[in-house]
Enzyme design. Sequence first.
Site, PDB file in Angstrom:
ATOM      1  N   LEU A   1       0.775  -1.231   0.053  1.00  0.00           N
ATOM      2  CA  LEU A   1       0.028  -0.067   0.087  1.00  0.00           C
ATOM      3  C   LEU A   1       0.877   1.304  -0.085  1.00  0.00           C
ATOM      4  O   LEU A   1       1.917   1.226   0.745  1.00  0.00           O
ATOM      5  CB  LEU A   1      -0.767  -0.045   1.284  1.00  0.00           C
ATOM      6  CG  LEU A   1      -1.972  -1.107   1.434  1.00  0.00           C
ATOM      7  CD1 LEU A   1      -2.609  -1.127   2.640  1.00  0.00           C
ATOM      8  CD2 LEU A   1      -2.981  -1.214   0.324  1.00  0.00           C
ATOM      9  N   ASP A   2       0.537   2.271  -0.702  1.00  0.00           N
ATOM     10  CA  ASP A   2       1.652   3.294  -0.867  1.00  0.00           C
ATOM     11  C   ASP A   2       1.517   4.236   0.474  1.00  0.00           C
ATOM     12  O   ASP A   2       0.354   4.014   1.192  1.00  0.00           O
ATOM     13  CB  ASP A   2       1.164   4.250  -2.222  1.00  0.00           C
ATOM     14  CG  ASP A   2      -0.125   4.993  -2.192  1.00  0.00           C
ATOM     15  OD1 ASP A   2      -0.548   5.526  -1.122  1.00  0.00           O
ATOM     16  OD2 ASP A   2      -1.050   4.989  -2.903  1.00  0.00           O
ATOM     17  N   ILE A   3       2.090   5.243   0.692  1.00  0.00           N
ATOM     18  CA  ILE A   3       2.306   5.873   2.016  1.00  0.00           C
ATOM     19  C   ILE A   3       1.154   6.639   2.382  1.00  0.00           C
ATOM     20  O   ILE A   3       0.737   6.872   3.647  1.00  0.00           O
ATOM     21  CB  ILE A   3       3.553   6.836   1.970  1.00  0.00           C
ATOM     22  CG1 ILE A   3       4.019   7.514   3.201  1.00  0.00           C
ATOM     23  CG2 ILE A   3       3.245   7.987   0.959  1.00  0.00           C
ATOM     24  CD1 ILE A   3       5.379   8.325   3.372  1.00  0.00           C
ATOM     25  N   ASN A   4       0.262   6.923   1.486  1.00  0.00           N
ATOM     26  CA  ASN A   4      -0.890   7.828   1.793  1.00  0.00           C
ATOM     27  C   ASN A   4      -2.232   6.666   1.649  1.00  0.00           C
ATOM     28  O   ASN A   4      -3.315   7.428   1.956  1.00  0.00           O
ATOM     29  CB  ASN A   4      -1.111   8.820   0.597  1.00  0.00           C
ATOM     30  CG  ASN A   4      -0.135   9.836   0.695  1.00  0.00           C
ATOM     31  OD1 ASN A   4       0.152  10.498   1.752  1.00  0.00           O
ATOM     32  ND2 ASN A   4       0.619  10.150  -0.616  1.00  0.00           N
TER      33      ASN A   4
END
Length: 272
Positions: free
Chosen positions: A109-112
């Site tokens: 999952l990306d950082i955001n």
Amino acid sequence: MKQRLQKVLAEAGIASRREADAWIVAGRVTVNGETAVPGTQVGPEDRIQVDGRALRRPRPGDGKAATRVLLYKKRVGELVTESDPEGRRTVFRRLPKLDTGRWIAVGRLDINTSGLLMFTNNGELANRLMHPRYGLARYYAVRVHGTVDDAMCQRLRDGVELDDGPGRFDSLAAIGAPPGESGSTNQWFEVSLHEGRNRLVRRMWESQGCEVARLIRVGFGPVALGRGIRSSGYREATPAEVNALLQAVGLPTSKAGRPGPHPPRGRGRRGR
């Protein structure tokens, strides 16, 4: 009988096959003192090292370690990596220790993006869960800023063109705000898709002139995030959940995992 090297690494519980492939290409794996190459096959007598450390392989009769799965609730700002040179928080920092092998993240999952992230000690299970061949759906709650009408929703279901090829939602429906997210004036949707391409959900909405203000993964295949896990916390998947994941990708269920002898501690404990 010889097997492909990446399969042996996955079965040893230290990597998914995809990770093992990358390690081989990077020259991090040797077999009998020689740098391995893609396609290398090995037998029981071959000596395998990763980054100079000998690989511990199960001996005949040892049996495989029971499959374990952790359900982790990622928060925005955490990185899905084992270490970060900038010292930012990573999702691995609070996971319980394993006697053998290592925790393998099932996708990223990306950082955001927040929500459900799974870890397992079974490299073959991790590989199959991520492989497009098995087509496991990913479910997301999305808060969208912008005007959304029925025609736009239908376009997103039918497929929209992106830089790296078309993308489409398998399902898309308006929903109420998830727990803890009430009070927003933006509209919430639940979407599902079978792909794991980078930032795919965000890019699909952006292709229609909308901004994704919040993105939460709420389910992966037969497993749902549910309630009761704190942000940056986790719980062990139940035997039934482990079996459901194994069955979904055609693996035997006789080794369904159970929690280890020591419960998770601190913020890693299942929320009350």
